[in-house]
Write an enzyme that holds these catalytic residues in place. Structure first.
Site, short mmCIF file in Angstrom:
data_model
loop_
_atom_site.label_atom_id
_atom_site.label_comp_id
_atom_site.label_asym_id
_atom_site.label_seq_id
_atom_site.Cartn_x
_atom_site.Cartn_y
_atom_site.Cartn_z
N GLY A 1 0.83 -1.20 0.00
CA GLY A 1 0.00 0.00 0.00
C GLY A 1 0.86 1.24 0.00
N CYS A 2 0.33 2.30 0.54
CA CYS A 2 1.00 3.61 0.58
C CYS A 2 2.36 3.51 1.25
CB CYS A 2 0.10 4.57 1.36
SG CYS A 2 0.89 6.07 1.88
#
Length: 178
Positions: free
Chosen positions: A11-12
């Site tokens: 993810g981020c």
């Protein structure tokens, strides 16, 4: 002291960087891009989802203090490896769950970590193991993001503290004393 590297996407990268900076034995964490087809991608290009790159982190660590397998177990515990090409509201291949081994030994350990994670999840683990990819550091303003501007970013404030709680709940012995 031998230094090793681990490259993980979950993810981020702002959110994963914040987690791994808390681990004893981690010397540094660099945010960047990997696994795509565009040379020297920019954040804007990666966010558009057209480059094939994942937002990822490159962890420099001391294997005498924390193993590659431990880092993978921490990753699996602090993101959802059952979400295909997304993490929460972040959607696209740039947010995929992936491991980018830099040796045959790391690739074997990645397979073992996925099996361990699968034993703890009802839904299938969709984390990929991707080899032969080129690392591209993210722009300077993405580095150490949580320690600076991230503390005022609403997205980070919503996502990072729960990840840090999971980290401390499951891996307290591996974290740096505060």
């Amino acid at each position: 002291m031998a230094t090793e590297y681990a490259i993980i996407a979950g993810g981020c990268f702002w959110c994963t960087e914040a987690v791994f900076k808390q681990i004893n034995g981690v010397e540094s964490v660099e945010s960047g891009y990997i696994g795509g087809h565009t040379a020297n991608p920019t954040y804007k290009q990666v966010c558009n989802g057209d480059t094939g790159h994942a937002e990822a982190i490159r962890i420099t660590f001391d294997p005498e203090k924390v193993s590659f397998g431990d880092l993978l177990d921490i990753s699996f515990a602090t993101h959802d490896p059952t979400q295909f090409n997304r993490q929460g509201t972040d959607i696209g291949t740039q947010y995929r769950s992936a491991i980018f081994p830099i040796s045959i030994k790391q690739a074997e350990e990645a397979k073992a970590a996925i099996a361990r994670a699968q034993s703890e999840h009802r839904d299938p683990i969709v984390t990929t193991i991707e080899t032969g990819a080129t690392w591209h550091p993210a722009e300077d303003y993405h580095q150490n993001y949580w320690a600076g501007e991230g503390q005022e970013n609403r997205y980070c404030l919503a996502v990072i503290p729960p990840k840090l709680q999971k980290l401390r709940k499951h891996f307290a012995a591996k974290t740096v004393a505060e």
